[in-house]
Motif scaffolding. Structure first.
Motif, PDB file in Angstrom:
ATOM      1  N   ALA A 397       0.841  -1.180   0.000  1.00  0.00           N
ATOM      2  CA  ALA A 397       0.000   0.000   0.000  1.00  0.00           C
ATOM      3  C   ALA A 397       0.880   1.235   0.000  1.00  0.00           C
ATOM      4  N   THR A 398       0.305   2.361  -0.428  1.00  0.00           N
ATOM      5  CA  THR A 398       1.026   3.624  -0.422  1.00  0.00           C
ATOM      6  C   THR A 398       0.008   4.747  -0.368  1.00  0.00           C
ATOM      7  N   ILE A 399       0.406   5.893   0.135  1.00  0.00           N
ATOM      8  CA  ILE A 399      -0.463   7.063   0.115  1.00  0.00           C
ATOM      9  C   ILE A 399       0.090   8.056  -0.894  1.00  0.00           C
ATOM     10  N   ILE A 400      -0.776   8.474  -1.814  1.00  0.00           N
ATOM     11  CA  ILE A 400      -0.351   9.357  -2.890  1.00  0.00           C
ATOM     12  C   ILE A 400      -1.536  10.187  -3.357  1.00  0.00           C
ATOM     13  N   ALA A 401      -1.264  11.384  -3.849  1.00  0.00           N
ATOM     14  CA  ALA A 401      -2.304  12.213  -4.468  1.00  0.00           C
ATOM     15  C   ALA A 401      -2.150  12.120  -5.975  1.00  0.00           C
ATOM     16  N   HIS A 402      -3.204  11.680  -6.651  1.00  0.00           N
ATOM     17  CA  HIS A 402      -3.228  11.695  -8.119  1.00  0.00           C
ATOM     18  C   HIS A 402      -3.773  13.050  -8.538  1.00  0.00           C
ATOM     19  N   THR A 403      -2.895  13.913  -9.021  1.00  0.00           N
ATOM     20  CA  THR A 403      -3.252  15.310  -9.229  1.00  0.00           C
ATOM     21  C   THR A 403      -3.692  15.627 -10.656  1.00  0.00           C
ATOM     22  N   GLU A 404      -3.608  14.661 -11.580  1.00  0.00           N
ATOM     23  CA  GLU A 404      -4.042  14.924 -12.934  1.00  0.00           C
ATOM     24  C   GLU A 404      -5.571  15.055 -12.965  1.00  0.00           C
ATOM     25  N   PRO A 405      -6.119  15.927 -13.805  1.00  0.00           N
ATOM     26  CA  PRO A 405      -7.562  16.149 -13.825  1.00  0.00           C
ATOM     27  C   PRO A 405      -8.314  15.056 -14.579  1.00  0.00           C
ATOM     28  N   ARG A 406      -9.481  14.715 -14.084  1.00  0.00           N
ATOM     29  CA  ARG A 406     -10.422  13.838 -14.792  1.00  0.00           C
ATOM     30  C   ARG A 406      -9.735  12.569 -15.306  1.00  0.00           C
ATOM     31  N   ASP A 407      -8.976  11.926 -14.444  1.00  0.00           N
ATOM     32  CA  ASP A 407      -8.146  10.803 -14.870  1.00  0.00           C
ATOM     33  C   ASP A 407      -8.753   9.455 -14.503  1.00  0.00           C
ATOM     34  N   LEU A 408     -10.045   9.298 -14.738  1.00  0.00           N
ATOM     35  CA  LEU A 408     -10.706   8.016 -14.511  1.00  0.00           C
ATOM     36  C   LEU A 408     -10.111   6.911 -15.371  1.00  0.00           C
ATOM     37  N   ASP A 409      -9.367   7.284 -16.405  1.00  0.00           N
ATOM     38  CA  ASP A 409      -8.802   6.289 -17.319  1.00  0.00           C
ATOM     39  C   ASP A 409      -7.792   5.368 -16.649  1.00  0.00           C
ATOM     40  N   ILE A 410      -7.146   5.818 -15.567  1.00  0.00           N
ATOM     41  CA  ILE A 410      -6.069   4.999 -15.016  1.00  0.00           C
ATOM     42  C   ILE A 410      -6.587   3.662 -14.480  1.00  0.00           C
ATOM     43  N   PHE A 411      -7.854   3.602 -14.076  1.00  0.00           N
ATOM     44  CA  PHE A 411      -8.414   2.345 -13.597  1.00  0.00           C
ATOM     45  C   PHE A 411      -8.853   1.437 -14.742  1.00  0.00           C
ATOM     46  N   ALA A 412      -8.825   1.966 -15.967  1.00  0.00           N
ATOM     47  CA  ALA A 412      -9.173   1.163 -17.142  1.00  0.00           C
ATOM     48  C   ALA A 412      -7.930   0.620 -17.847  1.00  0.00           C
ATOM     49  N   ARG A 413      -6.766   0.970 -17.362  1.00  0.00           N
ATOM     50  CA  ARG A 413      -5.538   0.531 -18.032  1.00  0.00           C
ATOM     51  C   ARG A 413      -5.225  -0.922 -17.692  1.00  0.00           C
ATOM     52  N   ASP A 414      -4.627  -1.597 -18.666  1.00  0.00           N
ATOM     53  CA  ASP A 414      -4.249  -2.997 -18.450  1.00  0.00           C
ATOM     54  C   ASP A 414      -3.026  -3.125 -17.560  1.00  0.00           C
ATOM     55  N   ASP A 415      -2.219  -2.084 -17.522  1.00  0.00           N
ATOM     56  CA  ASP A 415      -0.944  -2.171 -16.816  1.00  0.00           C
ATOM     57  C   ASP A 415      -0.737  -0.892 -16.031  1.00  0.00           C
ATOM     58  N   TYR A 416      -1.177  -0.896 -14.768  1.00  0.00           N
ATOM     59  CA  TYR A 416      -1.000   0.278 -13.924  1.00  0.00           C
ATOM     60  C   TYR A 416      -0.685  -0.195 -12.518  1.00  0.00           C
ATOM     61  N   TYR A 417      -0.056   0.636 -11.723  1.00  0.00           N
ATOM     62  CA  TYR A 417       0.650   0.145 -10.550  1.00  0.00           C
ATOM     63  C   TYR A 417      -0.234  -0.507  -9.494  1.00  0.00           C
ATOM     64  N   PHE A 418      -1.539  -0.161  -9.402  1.00  0.00           N
ATOM     65  CA  PHE A 418      -2.339  -0.826  -8.374  1.00  0.00           C
ATOM     66  C   PHE A 418      -3.013  -2.096  -8.868  1.00  0.00           C
ATOM     67  N   ASN A 419      -2.754  -2.495 -10.131  1.00  0.00           N
ATOM     68  CA  ASN A 419      -3.157  -3.813 -10.637  1.00  0.00           C
ATOM     69  C   ASN A 419      -4.653  -4.093 -10.484  1.00  0.00           C
ATOM     70  N   TYR A 420      -5.455  -3.087 -10.747  1.00  0.00           N
ATOM     71  CA  TYR A 420      -6.915  -3.258 -10.734  1.00  0.00           C
ATOM     72  C   TYR A 420      -7.353  -3.729 -12.104  1.00  0.00           C
ATOM     73  N   ASP A 421      -8.201  -4.750 -12.160  1.00  0.00           N
ATOM     74  CA  ASP A 421      -8.630  -5.318 -13.445  1.00  0.00           C
ATOM     75  C   ASP A 421     -10.119  -5.626 -13.371  1.00  0.00           C
ATOM     76  N   SER A 422     -10.926  -4.782 -14.004  1.00  0.00           N
ATOM     77  CA  SER A 422     -12.376  -4.951 -13.997  1.00  0.00           C
ATOM     78  C   SER A 422     -12.911  -4.815 -15.408  1.00  0.00           C
ATOM     79  N   ALA A 423     -13.443  -5.898 -15.957  1.00  0.00           N
ATOM     80  CA  ALA A 423     -14.022  -5.860 -17.297  1.00  0.00           C
ATOM     81  C   ALA A 423     -15.196  -4.886 -17.339  1.00  0.00           C
ATOM     82  N   GLU A 424     -15.984  -4.855 -16.278  1.00  0.00           N
ATOM     83  CA  GLU A 424     -17.127  -3.942 -16.235  1.00  0.00           C
ATOM     84  C   GLU A 424     -16.657  -2.496 -16.297  1.00  0.00           C
ATOM     85  N   TYR A 425     -15.614  -2.188 -15.557  1.00  0.00           N
ATOM     86  CA  TYR A 425     -15.114  -0.811 -15.553  1.00  0.00           C
ATOM     87  C   TYR A 425     -14.570  -0.432 -16.933  1.00  0.00           C
ATOM     88  N   LYS A 426     -13.815  -1.321 -17.548  1.00  0.00           N
ATOM     89  CA  LYS A 426     -13.231  -1.020 -18.858  1.00  0.00           C
ATOM     90  C   LYS A 426     -14.307  -0.803 -19.906  1.00  0.00           C
TER      91      LYS A 426
END
Length: 495
Positions: A397-426
Motif C-alpha cells: 500500500a502507499t499514500i499518494i495524491a493523483h493530481t491529474e484532472p479527470r483521470d478516470l482512465d487509469i483504472f481502465a488501463r491494463d498495466d497500472y501500478y495498483f493492478n486493478y482489473d475490472s471488465a465492467e469498468y473497462k
C-alpha cells in the motif's frame, strides 16, 4: 576585524527589519517560488512526477492547447481548431512565427513528431494512453495540423492540454530531461540539483511577454523549513504550501496573502490489488471502514480538504458524492477482515516525501492497527517511490495524491501500478469516451465512480486542498489548481 564587524551590523539590521514586520528588499524583476518536491527530470513527456509539470507547464513548454486557471481549455500553439461532425478529425490552425528557445521553428512537422513520438512502441510517456485514439497526424501545410482519431474521444482536446502533450523538437527531445527547450515565455537557465531551477524571460516569445523577468524555483522538502523561508523573506511564494498548521502565522501578518483553493488531486491509500490480502474485496472494504476520513483531514490538513468515496472531485463533471459509502465503522472492519481470513495480517505502507503522505501514513496506520492489522510504515524518497511502487509494482500500500484532472482512465488501463482489473469498468469507460453529449458523459462518469466505490481498488480519502501563501503585492498566481502547474505567466508585482 572591521569586515567582520560590518557583517555583524548588517545581519543585526536585517533581523531588526524582520522583527518590525519588514523583509529583505524584493527585486521586482524576480520571482522566488517554493516547491516541496524536486522533479526527477525536467521533461514532462518522459516522466510521471507531477513536480516536472509544476516547474515546466506553460512556463517552458506549451502544447497546442492549454488549461487555464479556471479549468477551461484555451488556445496555445494552436490559435483555433475545428472538429468534424463525426468527432474524428481535428484541424488545428497553428500560430505562425513561433520558435523554440534554441531558434528551431515550430510548425506542423513538430506536431507530427511530438504525437508520433508519444504513441511509438518505445515511448516513455507516462500518459501514453492519452494518445492512443490518434490514428494519424498529417500536415497539409506548415501552419495546419490535421489529427485523425480511430474513434471519437470526447476527452481528446482536454487530454492534449495536459503537460504530457507539450510540443518538443526532434533536435532536443532527448536532452529535455536536463536542459529543457520549449516554446514558452521562459527559457531554462540552469538546474542546481538539490536546490533550485532558474529560468529567464524568452525575448523571442510569440505571445505577450510576462512581467517577471527571472523565475527561481527552490525545492524545500521540510514543512518547517518552508515556513521559515517564507517568514524570512527568502521566498516570495509557496503555491502549494506544505504546512497547513502554520497558516495562522501568515493570515495574521499583512506581509502575506493566503489563498485557499481546490485541486484535482485525489489523496488515496493505493492498494496492490494483485497481492494478498488486497486481492480480496472484503479486505479493501474493511480498510475503507477502518479509517475516519474527516479525522484524517483534520489531522493532516488542518481541516482543509473534502472527504471522497471514489476517484473524482467536486470540480469534475459528473461528480457523485460517495463519501458516506463506507462510514467509519471499526466493528464492521474487523468483521470483514475476519470473514476474509485476514485478521492480524501484516502490511507495509510505503510513504513518499510529501507531508500529506508522511502524516497521512501515521494516521492511517493508527486506525488500521485499531482493527487488528499489523502496519509497517516505510518512508522512501521520491525516486525510489517511482522506481519501486509506480514502475515496479513492488508494494502493499502507499499514500499518494493523483493530481491529474479527470483521470478516470487509469483504472481502465491494463498495466497500472495498483493492478486493478475490472471488465465492467473497462467497458463502461469505453462508453464514457464515446459519449459526445456532456450530460450523457457526466452520467457515465457517475457509473464509473460507483463501480470504483463498490470495488475499492484504493481507499479514497480526500481531495487535496491548494494552500497558497505569497507576499502581499504579488498577483496573478492560481488560487485553484485544475492541473499540476505553477503557471507564472500572469504573475506581477503591484506594490
Amino acid at each position: 576585524m572591521r569586515s567582520s564587524r560590518l557583517n555583524t551590523l548588517a545581519l543585526a539590521a536585517s533581523l531588526l527589519a524582520l522583527g518590525a514586520g519588514g523583509a529583505p528588499a524584493q527585486d521586482r524583476d524576480t520571482l522566488r517560488l517554493g516547491m516541496q518536491l524536486e522533479p526527477p527530470m525536467l521533461d514532462p513527456t518522459a516522466g510521471a512526477a507531477a513536480a516536472i509539470r509544476e516547474v515546466t507547464y506553460a512556463n517552458i513548454f506549451e502544447g497546442l492547447v492549454r488549461i487555464a486557471g479556471d479549468g477551461s481549455v484555451v488556445p496555445a500553439l494552436a490559435e483555433s481548431w475545428d472538429i468534424s461532425e463525426d468527432g474524428l478529425v481535428y484541424t488545428f490552425d497553428l500560430r505562425e512565427g513561433v520558435t523554440f528557445h534554441d531558434g528551431t521553428p515550430f510548425d506542423c512537422a513538430i506536431v507530427q513528431f511530438s504525437y508520433e513520438r508519444a504513441v511509438a512502441p518505445e515511448s516513455t510517456n507516462a500518459q501514453k494512453g492519452l494518445f492512443e485514439p490518434i490514428a494519424s497526424t498529417e500536415c497539409p501545410d506548415p501552419n495546419t495540423a490535421v489529427v485523425t482519431l480511430s474513434q471519437p474521444s470526447s476527452r481528446f482536446l482536454f487530454n492534449m492540454a495536459w503537460g504530457d502533450a507539450v510540443m518538443v523538437a526532434p533536435g532536443t527531445a532527448e536532452t529535455n530531461k536536463t536542459t529543457p527547450i520549449g516554446t514558452g515565455p521562459y527559457r531554462f537557465a540552469r538546474w542546481v540539483q538539490g536546490d533550485r531551477v532558474e529560468m529567464t524571460r524568452y525575448d523571442g516569445y510569440w505571445g505577450d511577454a510576462p512581467a517577471i523577468e527571472t523565475l527561481v524555483v527552490r525545492f524545500i522538502s521540510d514543512p518547517s523549513a518552508a515556513t521559515a523561508a517564507m517568514l524570512a523573506g527568502d521566498l516570495d511564494a509557496f503555491p502549494n504550501f506544505p504546512a497547513p498548521e502554520a497558516l495562522a502565522q501568515f493570515e495574521n501578518d499583512d506581509r502575506f496573502t493566503v489563498a485557499i483553493g481546490a485541486t484535482q488531486g485525489e489523496v488515496i491509500l493505493s492498494l496492490n490489488n494483485s497481492r494478498a490480502p488486497f486481492d480480496d474485496v472484503r479486505v479493501r472494504r474493511a480498510l475503507a471502514h477502518a479509517i475516519d476520513k474527516n479525522a484524517m483531514v483534520d489531522a493532516v490538513q488542518n481541516g482543509l480538504g473534502t472527504p471522497i468515496g471514489s476517484f473524482s472531485t467536486p470540480a469534475s463533471p459528473g461528480y457523485v458524492d460517495l463519501a458516506d459509502a463506507y462510514p467509519f465503522d471499526p466493528e464492521r472492519a474487523r468483521a470483514l477482515l475476519e470473514e476474509a481470513g485476514a485478521a492480524g495480517a501484516s502490511i507495509t505502507i510505503h510513504l513518499p516525501p510529501p507531508a500529506y503522505a508522511r502524516r497521512g501514513g501515521e494516521v492511517a496506520a493508527a486506525y488500521l492497527q485499531q482493527v487488528g492489522l499489523n502496519v509497517d510504515l516505510v518512508p522512501i524518497e521520491w525516486a525510489q517511490w517511482l522506481e519501486q511502487v509506480f514502475r515496479g509494482y513492488d508494494f502493499d500500500a502507499t499514500i499518494i495524491a493523483h493530481t491529474e484532472p479527470r483521470d478516470l482512465d487509469i483504472f481502465a488501463r491494463d498495466d497500472y501500478y495498483f493492478n486493478y482489473d475490472s471488465a465492467e469498468y473497462k467497458e463502461t469507460y469505453q462508453r464514457y469516451l464515446a459519449a459526445t453529449d456532456p450530460d450523457e458523459q457526466a452520467a457515465i462518469a457517475g457509473e464509473l465512480q460507483r463501480i470504483l466505490s463498490e470495488d475499492q481498488p484504493a481507499v479514497f480519502l480526500y481531495v487535496l486542498p491548494k494552500i497558497g501563501v505569497w507576499r502581499a503585492g504579488l498577483e496573478g498566481l492560481w488560487t485553484n489548481q485544475p492541473i499540476p502547474a505553477n503557471d507564472v505567466t500572469e504573475a506581477r508585482w503591484t506594490q
